[in-house]
Scaffold this active site. Structure first.
Site, short mmCIF file in Angstrom:
data_model
loop_
_atom_site.label_atom_id
_atom_site.label_comp_id
_atom_site.label_asym_id
_atom_site.label_seq_id
_atom_site.Cartn_x
_atom_site.Cartn_y
_atom_site.Cartn_z
N HIS A 8 0.83 -1.21 0.00
CA HIS A 8 0.00 0.00 0.00
C HIS A 8 0.87 1.26 0.00
O HIS A 8 1.75 1.40 0.83
CB HIS A 8 -0.91 0.01 1.23
N TYR B 71 -9.35 4.73 8.00
CA TYR B 71 -9.58 4.97 9.43
C TYR B 71 -10.69 6.02 9.53
O TYR B 71 -10.50 7.14 9.03
CB TYR B 71 -8.31 5.51 10.11
N PRO C 15 -4.16 -0.85 18.89
CA PRO C 15 -3.86 -1.27 17.51
C PRO C 15 -3.98 -0.18 16.46
O PRO C 15 -3.62 -0.41 15.30
CB PRO C 15 -4.86 -2.40 17.24
N LYS D 226 1.22 -0.92 15.24
CA LYS D 226 2.63 -0.97 15.65
C LYS D 226 3.04 -2.21 16.44
O LYS D 226 4.23 -2.51 16.56
CB LYS D 226 2.96 0.27 16.50
N TYR E 98 3.83 6.02 10.63
CA TYR E 98 3.00 4.91 10.15
C TYR E 98 3.83 3.88 9.38
O TYR E 98 3.66 2.67 9.56
CB TYR E 98 1.86 5.46 9.29
P1 FAD Z 1 1.83 -12.96 21.25
O1 FAD Z 1 1.36 -12.93 19.85
O2 FAD Z 1 0.85 -12.66 22.33
O3 FAD Z 1 2.48 -14.39 21.49
C1 FAD Z 1 2.80 -14.86 22.77
C2 FAD Z 1 2.76 -16.38 22.77
O4 FAD Z 1 3.12 -16.85 24.06
C3 FAD Z 1 1.38 -16.93 22.46
O5 FAD Z 1 1.47 -17.89 21.45
C4 FAD Z 1 0.92 -17.50 23.80
O6 FAD Z 1 0.08 -18.64 23.62
C5 FAD Z 1 2.25 -17.88 24.44
N1 FAD Z 1 2.18 -17.90 25.91
C6 FAD Z 1 1.53 -17.05 26.74
N2 FAD Z 1 1.71 -17.40 28.00
C7 FAD Z 1 2.48 -18.52 28.01
C8 FAD Z 1 2.98 -19.34 29.02
N3 FAD Z 1 2.71 -19.11 30.31
N4 FAD Z 1 3.75 -20.40 28.68
C9 FAD Z 1 4.03 -20.64 27.37
N5 FAD Z 1 3.56 -19.89 26.35
C10 FAD Z 1 2.79 -18.84 26.67
N6 FAD Z 1 0.41 -5.21 15.29
C11 FAD Z 1 0.91 -4.70 14.14
O7 FAD Z 1 2.14 -4.51 14.06
N7 FAD Z 1 0.13 -4.39 13.05
C12 FAD Z 1 -1.22 -4.55 13.10
O8 FAD Z 1 -1.90 -4.31 12.08
C13 FAD Z 1 -1.81 -5.04 14.31
N8 FAD Z 1 -3.14 -5.21 14.42
C14 FAD Z 1 -3.66 -5.77 15.55
C15 FAD Z 1 -5.03 -5.95 15.63
C16 FAD Z 1 -5.60 -6.50 16.78
C17 FAD Z 1 -7.09 -6.64 16.85
C18 FAD Z 1 -4.77 -6.92 17.86
C19 FAD Z 1 -5.36 -7.54 19.10
C20 FAD Z 1 -3.39 -6.75 17.78
C21 FAD Z 1 -2.82 -6.17 16.64
N9 FAD Z 1 -1.45 -5.99 16.53
C22 FAD Z 1 -0.93 -5.40 15.40
C23 FAD Z 1 -0.55 -6.40 17.63
C24 FAD Z 1 0.07 -7.78 17.43
O9 FAD Z 1 -0.93 -8.75 17.21
C25 FAD Z 1 0.92 -8.17 18.65
O10 FAD Z 1 1.77 -7.10 18.96
C26 FAD Z 1 1.74 -9.46 18.41
O11 FAD Z 1 0.93 -10.58 18.45
C27 FAD Z 1 2.87 -9.61 19.45
O12 FAD Z 1 3.53 -10.83 19.25
P2 FAD Z 1 4.23 -11.60 20.46
O13 FAD Z 1 4.79 -12.84 19.86
O14 FAD Z 1 5.10 -10.67 21.20
O15 FAD Z 1 3.04 -11.95 21.45
C1 PHB Z 2 -5.50 -5.13 10.50
O1 PHB Z 2 -5.43 -5.30 9.27
O2 PHB Z 2 -5.94 -6.00 11.27
C2 PHB Z 2 -5.09 -3.83 11.06
C3 PHB Z 2 -4.57 -2.86 10.22
C4 PHB Z 2 -4.22 -1.62 10.74
C5 PHB Z 2 -4.41 -1.36 12.08
C6 PHB Z 2 -4.90 -2.34 12.92
C7 PHB Z 2 -5.26 -3.58 12.42
O3 PHB Z 2 -4.10 -0.14 12.56
#
Ligand code: FAD
Ligand code: PHB
Length: 390
Positions: free
Chosen positions: A72, A200, A292, A296, A384
C-alpha cells in the site's frame, strides 16, 4: 537438558527469534502453551512495516510473503463523511504491506518444522528460575510429566498475559500504563475489501477501520464499549453499524457476507521497564502493548527480536556483552516513540465517551489541520511506515 537460549512463547516474537538464532547456529528450545491449530487460527495483526518484511525475509520466511502481500502506497482518514488520502509513498518514499499475522505464524511454524527445531507445544505451567545466576532454568509440564531445561539465557516472548514479566521482582520493574474506555470488535469475511487501501474513520457513533487480508478477504473493526459481548453482535448488526460509520460512498460499495471470525480486543498502552532482568530478556507484547490504531504491535515485536538476536549472536560469535547490556535502552527508545504515536492516533480517530465539548472541538481542529498540512501528514506518514531502526 541444556540449551543456549530458552524461549517462552511461540507467537511471532518467539518463533522469529528462534529462527534468527537457529540460522546463526545457536541452540534454542521454544515452550508454547497452545496447540499448533490454535496458533494458526489466531487472526490479530495485518499491517507490516518494510523493516518487518525485511527481517522476516532474512529469517528465511519471506517467500510466500513476497508473493502474497499487498503493498500500500497510502492510507485514508475519514471524518465528517469525507475521505482524505495520506500519500505515504510520496511523503516518505516508503510503503507498508498487508499480510496477516496468522500467515506469518504458519510460515514460521513450517520453517521450524522443516529445520527440525525444538518447539514444544502444549507446554503447561511454565516457570522461570535462577534469572540472576549464570544458569537460569525453565520448568514445565508436558503431558503431565515435569520437565526442566537449563539455559544460558531466557527470552520472554510470551505476550501480555505470559509468565516471564511476572518473574521479574516488583521492586526492579516499573510499569507505565493507560487503559481506554472502549474496545475493538473485529470481523473477518470473504468479501471484496471496500477500498484498495485502509480507511480509518472518525464518526460520531464511534471509530471504524476498513482493512483487509487479501484482495478477496476483508477485515473490519468497530469501536465498541469495553464491556461489550461478542454474542450481542450477530453479523447483520455489525454490517449495519459499519455502514453507518463509514463515508456514504464507501457504504454503498460495501460487500457484506458471513463472518469467518469475530473477536473483541481491549485497547491498552503498557510499557514495562527495564526489558531485562539478569539473564531474562523480554521481547514483544510481554514487555509492551500499544492500542492497535497505529498498527505498531507486531512491528515493535519484530524490532525487539532483531535487537535481541543481534545481541545474542554477537555474544556467541565474538564474546561481546555490550549489545546485551544495551538491549533494553535500545528497544525502549523505539517503543516509546511508537507508544506516543499509537496513543495520538487513537486520540485522533476515536470517540471518547468522557470527552468534554472543548476536547471534541480540539479533535475536529486537529483532523482539519492534518488534511490541510503537508507537515502534519508527513509526521503521521513517517510514524505509520515505521521510524528508522537505530
Ligand atoms: P503474542 O502474539 O501474544 O504471542 C505470545 C505467545 O506466548 C502466544 O502464542 C501464547 O500462547 C504464548 N504464551 C503465553 N503465556 C504462556 C505461558 N505461560 N507459557 C508458554 N507460552 C505462553 N500489530 C501490528 O504490528 N500491526 C497490526 O496491524 C496489528 N493489528 C492488531 C489488531 C488487533 C485486533 C490486535 C489484538 C493486535 C494487533 N497488533 C498489530 C498487535 C500484534 O498482534 C501483537 O503485537 C503481536 O501478536 C505480538 O507478538 P508476540 O509474539 O510478542 O506476542
Ligand atoms: C489489521 O489489518 O488487522 C489492522 C490494520 C491496521 C491497524 C490495525 C489492524 O491499525
Amino acid at each position: 537438558m541444556h540449551t543456549q537460549v530458552g524461549i517462552v512463547g511461540g507467537g511471532p516474537s518467539g518463533l522469529l527469534l528462534a529462527r534468527l538464532l537457529g540460522l546463526a547456529g545457536i541452540a534454542t528450545v521454544v515452550l508454547e502453551r497452545r496447540t499448533p491449530q490454535y496458533l494458526r487460527a489466531r487472526v490479530r495483526a495485518g499491517l507490516l512495516e518494510q523493516a518487518t518484511v525485511d527481517l522476516l525475509t532474512a529469517a528465511g520466511v519471506g517467500e510466500r510473503l513476497a508473493r502474497e502481500r499487498l503493498t500500500h502506497d497510502g492510507v485514508e482518514i475519514a471524518f465528517d463523511g469525507r475521505r482524505h488520502r495520506i500519500d505515504l509513498k510520496g511523503l516518505t518514499g516508503q510503503t507498508v504491506s498487508v499480510y496477516g499475522q496468522a500467515e506469518i505464524q504458519k510460515d514460521l511454524m513450517a520453517a521450524h518444522e522443516a529445520a527440525g527445531s525444538n518447539v514444544v507445544y502444549e507446554a503447561e505451567d511454565v516457570s522461570l528460575h535462577g534469572l540472576t545466576t549464570d544458569r537460569p532454568r525453565l520448568r514445565y509440564h508436558q503431558a503431565g510429566a515435569a520437565q526442566e531445561i537449563s539455559c544460558d539465557f531466557i527470552a520472554g516472548c510470551d505476550g501480555f498475559h505470559g509468565v516471564s514479566r511476572q518473574a521479574i521482582p516488583q521492586e526492579v520493574i516499573r510499569i507505565y500504563e493507560r487503559t481506554y474506555p472502549f474496545a475493538w470488535l473485529g470481523i473477518l469475511s470473504d468479501t471484496l475489501p471496500v477500498n484498495h487501501e485502509l480507511i480509518y474513520c472518525n464518526h460520531e457513533r464511534g471509530f471504524a477501520l476498513c482493512t483487509m487480508r487479501s484482495l478477496t478477504r476483508s477485515r473490519y473493526y468497530l469501536q465498541v464499549s469495553a464491556d461489550e459481548d461478542v454474542a450481542d453482535w450477530p453479523d447483520e448488526r455489525f454490517w449495519s453499524e459499519l455502514k453507518r460509520r463509514i463515508p456514504a460512498d464507501a457504504a454503498r460499495m460495501l460487500e457484506t457476507g458471513l463472518s469467518l471470525e469475530k473477536s473483541l480486543a481491549q485497547l491498552r498502552s503498557f510499557v514495562a521497564e527495564p526489558m531485562r532482568h539478569g539473564r531474562l530478556f523480554l521481547a514483544g507484547d510481554a514487555a509492551h502493548i500499544v492500542p492497535p490504531t497505529g498498527a505498531k504491535g507486531l512491528n515493535l515485536a519484530a524490532a525487539d527480536v532483531r535487537f535481541l538476536s543481534e545481541a545474542l549472536i554477537a555474544y556467541y560469535q565474538v564474546g561481546r556483552t555490550d549489545l546485551l547490556d544495551g538491549y533494553s535502552p535500545r528497544c525502549l527508545a523505539r517503543v516509546w516513540k511508537a507508544q506516543r504515536f499509537s496513543w495520538w492516533m487513537t486520540a485522533l480517530t476515536h470517540r471518547f465517551p468522557e470527552a468534554s465539548a472543548f476536547e471534541r472541538r480540539a479533535q475536529a481542529a486537529e483532523l482539519s489541520y492534518l488534511i490541510a498540512s503537508r507537515a502534519a501528514q508527513t509526521a503521521l506518514a513517517e510514524n505509520y511506515v515505521g521510524l528508522p531502526i537505530a
